[in-house]
Design a protein around this motif. Structure first.
Motif, PDB file in Angstrom:
ATOM      1  N   TRP A  19       0.613  -1.097   0.255  1.00 20.22           N
ATOM      2  CA  TRP A  19      -0.317   0.043   0.372  1.00 20.22           C
ATOM      3  C   TRP A  19       1.066   1.510  -0.041  1.00 20.22           C
ATOM      4  N   VAL A  20       1.507   1.109   0.429  1.00 17.63           N
ATOM      5  CA  VAL A  20       2.899   2.054   1.023  1.00 17.63           C
ATOM      6  C   VAL A  20       3.216   2.511  -0.450  1.00 17.63           C
ATOM      7  N   CYS A  21       3.839   1.284  -1.095  1.00 11.78           N
ATOM      8  CA  CYS A  21       4.460   1.558  -3.135  1.00 11.78           C
ATOM      9  C   CYS A  21       3.440   1.913  -3.601  1.00 11.78           C
ATOM     10  N   ALA A  22       2.525   1.919  -3.117  1.00 14.41           N
ATOM     11  CA  ALA A  22       1.746   2.206  -4.620  1.00 14.41           C
ATOM     12  C   ALA A  22       0.744   3.747  -4.329  1.00 14.41           C
ATOM     13  N   HIS A  23       1.105   4.266  -2.772  1.00 17.08           N
ATOM     14  CA  HIS A  23       0.278   5.532  -2.419  1.00 17.08           C
ATOM     15  C   HIS A  23       2.067   6.430  -2.672  1.00 17.08           C
ATOM     16  N   ARG A  24       3.010   6.106  -2.936  1.00 20.04           N
ATOM     17  CA  ARG A  24       4.233   6.734  -2.842  1.00 20.04           C
ATOM     18  C   ARG A  24       4.342   8.538  -2.803  1.00 20.04           C
ATOM     19  N   GLY A  36       8.835  12.520   6.707  1.00 20.04           N
ATOM     20  CA  GLY A  36       9.383  12.404   7.749  1.00 20.04           C
ATOM     21  C   GLY A  36       9.820  10.842   8.307  1.00 20.04           C
ATOM     22  N   GLU A  37       7.877  10.454   8.620  1.00 23.70           N
ATOM     23  CA  GLU A  37       7.474   9.382   8.838  1.00 23.70           C
ATOM     24  C   GLU A  37       7.941   8.591   7.865  1.00 23.70           C
ATOM     25  N   LEU A  38       7.655   8.481   6.881  1.00 27.54           N
ATOM     26  CA  LEU A  38       8.309   7.719   5.931  1.00 27.54           C
ATOM     27  C   LEU A  38       9.391   7.331   5.555  1.00 27.54           C
ATOM     28  N   ALA A  39      10.292   8.369   5.858  1.00 29.42           N
ATOM     29  CA  ALA A  39      11.897   7.897   5.461  1.00 29.42           C
ATOM     30  C   ALA A  39      12.349   7.573   7.474  1.00 29.42           C
ATOM     31  N   GLN A  40      11.186   7.821   8.310  1.00 24.85           N
ATOM     32  CA  GLN A  40      12.333   6.800   9.690  1.00 24.85           C
ATOM     33  C   GLN A  40      11.486   5.638   9.352  1.00 24.85           C
ATOM     34  N   VAL A  41      10.843   5.098   9.427  1.00 24.47           N
ATOM     35  CA  VAL A  41      10.054   3.488   9.087  1.00 24.47           C
ATOM     36  C   VAL A  41      11.586   2.799   7.565  1.00 24.47           C
ATOM     37  N   CYS A  42      11.595   3.812   6.667  1.00 28.76           N
ATOM     38  CA  CYS A  42      12.220   3.001   5.918  1.00 28.76           C
ATOM     39  C   CYS A  42      13.561   2.869   6.662  1.00 28.76           C
ATOM     40  N   ALA A  43      14.191   4.080   7.400  1.00 32.88           N
ATOM     41  CA  ALA A  43      15.661   3.773   7.545  1.00 32.88           C
ATOM     42  C   ALA A  43      15.758   2.816   8.525  1.00 32.88           C
ATOM     43  N   SER A  44      15.082   2.267   9.228  1.00 40.01           N
ATOM     44  CA  SER A  44      15.092   1.474  10.463  1.00 40.01           C
ATOM     45  C   SER A  44      14.856   0.061   9.904  1.00 40.01           C
ATOM     46  N   THR A  95      14.559   0.623   0.335  1.00 36.89           N
ATOM     47  CA  THR A  95      15.311   1.641   0.862  1.00 36.89           C
ATOM     48  C   THR A  95      15.110   2.618  -0.984  1.00 36.89           C
ATOM     49  N   GLU A  96      14.478   1.749  -2.022  1.00 37.93           N
ATOM     50  CA  GLU A  96      13.596   2.876  -3.244  1.00 37.93           C
ATOM     51  C   GLU A  96      12.681   4.026  -2.717  1.00 37.93           C
ATOM     52  N   LEU A  97      12.051   3.524  -1.615  1.00 38.44           N
ATOM     53  CA  LEU A  97      11.252   4.418  -1.449  1.00 38.44           C
ATOM     54  C   LEU A  97      12.251   5.654  -0.646  1.00 38.44           C
ATOM     55  N   LEU A  98      13.120   5.410   0.069  1.00 37.28           N
ATOM     56  CA  LEU A  98      14.422   5.873   1.211  1.00 37.28           C
ATOM     57  C   LEU A  98      14.766   7.292   0.158  1.00 37.28           C
ATOM     58  N   TYR A 157      -2.085   6.096   6.458  1.00 36.04           N
ATOM     59  CA  TYR A 157      -0.686   6.410   6.379  1.00 36.04           C
ATOM     60  C   TYR A 157      -0.029   6.268   7.784  1.00 36.04           C
ATOM     61  N   HIS A 158      -0.515   6.844   8.802  1.00 31.89           N
ATOM     62  CA  HIS A 158       0.593   6.643   9.828  1.00 31.89           C
ATOM     63  C   HIS A 158       0.166   4.977  10.754  1.00 31.89           C
ATOM     64  N   SER A 159      -1.198   4.603  10.840  1.00 30.73           N
ATOM     65  CA  SER A 159      -0.930   3.905  11.141  1.00 30.73           C
ATOM     66  C   SER A 159      -0.716   2.069  10.216  1.00 30.73           C
TER      67      SER A 159
END
Length: 313
Positions: free
Chosen positions: A13-18, A42-50, A66-69, A284-286
């Motif tokens: 879902w995240v990738c589809a709504h990037r 910022g939340e997308l970056a933090q989750v993807c980094a982790s 990595t692509e999302l980051l 998106y956050h959940s």
């Protein structure tokens, strides 16, 4: 493995709504809404980094996050926009907090770090009034960005709700979100479980399961996923049966498209539209937190299994 299935679907879902995480023209506007521009990115970056750090390169999910980051970093013009934000709001902390997520994954902008270091040495920066949990987060952002933290973690921790080991029956929504972020800051977003002091670890191991059950029963999926991330960030996670039951309940709440609502269920959603059964801001956050918590759970399960124990995911 319930957690892995939830993670894969949520990441779909995240990738589809990037593109919904992209910064618009209002990202630098004086009257711009930070919660609708920089906060999601910022939340997308933090989750993807982790997830990137905790997922083996051989795992297909590693390449996807990595692509999302990379996408998120490009939205900041490779860090240039942080310099612009600082010129507009020198003493706002959110630019550094967003930047720190990228810095933790190796995305750096030396010019911004040098400029931020100058501001961080001022009395105005050190004396900015903040909630205790936020101050702890800013100190962690400073450290991850290569700056000298403006305070000491133990003193900042003592002023938080969790740091005071409160009566467990005083737990409620605001306290729940505060305690999850305290743990995220102490553990570098799940990377270093040993960052949780022993007294807090014992307290959370005892009381986290009933709090989690309460949130799941109330269909508070966003907070439930954050609590599951905390569970996977502790030196000694809760009992395997507790985690497996929780993940099965989260999986049951997940829509077929992969999205998870912050609260309620698919029955409460509006008729499906172009963007799915929920408004972007309502899920998106959940959904990101489900990716984050599931990745941590899967990683800890593997660690514990290698140590001869077993934690289901």
């Amino acid at each position: 493995m319930s957690a892995r299935r939830v993670e894969e679907a949520a990441l779909d879902w995240v990738c589809a709504h990037r593109d919904r995480f992209a910064l618009g023209e209002d990202a630098l506007a004086a009257d711009g809404q930070v919660n609708r521009t920089w906060k999601p990115l910022g939340e997308l970056a933090q989750v993807c980094a982790s997830v990137c750090v905790g997922t083996p390169p051989s795992d297909p999910l590693h390449a996807r996050v990595t692509e999302l980051l990379d996408f998120a970093w490009q939205q900041t013009h490779k860090g240039e926009m942080f310099l612009l934000m600082q010129s507009l709001e020198p003493f706002a902390t959110y630019p550094l907090e967003v930047y720190a997520a990228f810095a933790s994954a190796g995305y750096r902008h030396p010019g911004y770090e040098a400029s931020a270091a100058v501001v961080a040495r001022t009395r105005g920066w050190r004396l900015t009034e903040q909630y205790p949990t936020r101050r702890l987060g800013v100190m962690e952002a400073e450290r991850r960005s290569g700056l000298s933290p403006h305070g000491k973690v133990p003193q900042a921790l003592d002023r938080t709700w969790l740091g005071g080991l409160p009566e467990p029956w005083t737990f409620e929504r605001a306290a729940g979100y505060a305690l999850t972020h305290v743990v995220f800051h102490l553990t570098e977003w799940g990377r270093t479980p040993q960052g949780v002091p022993p007294d807090l670890a014992d307290y959370l191991r005892h009381w986290l399961p009933p709090w989690l059950d309460t949130c799941l029963e109330a269909r508070m999926w966003d907070l439930s996923c954050e609590l599951l991330a905390v569970a996977a960030s502790l030196p000694s996670p809760p009992e395997p049966a507790v985690l497996e039951d929780a993940w099965q309940r989260v999986a049951a709440a997940q829509h077929a498209c992969g999205a998870i609502p912050e609260e309620g269920s698919a029955r409460d959603a509006a008729p499906p539209g172009q963007d799915g059964p929920y408004a972007f801001t309502d899920c998106y956050h959940s959904t990101l937190m489900a990716v984050f918590a599931a990745a941590l759970t899967t990683a800890r399960r593997s660690e514990v299994e290698r140590a001869g124990q077993g934690v289901p995911g």
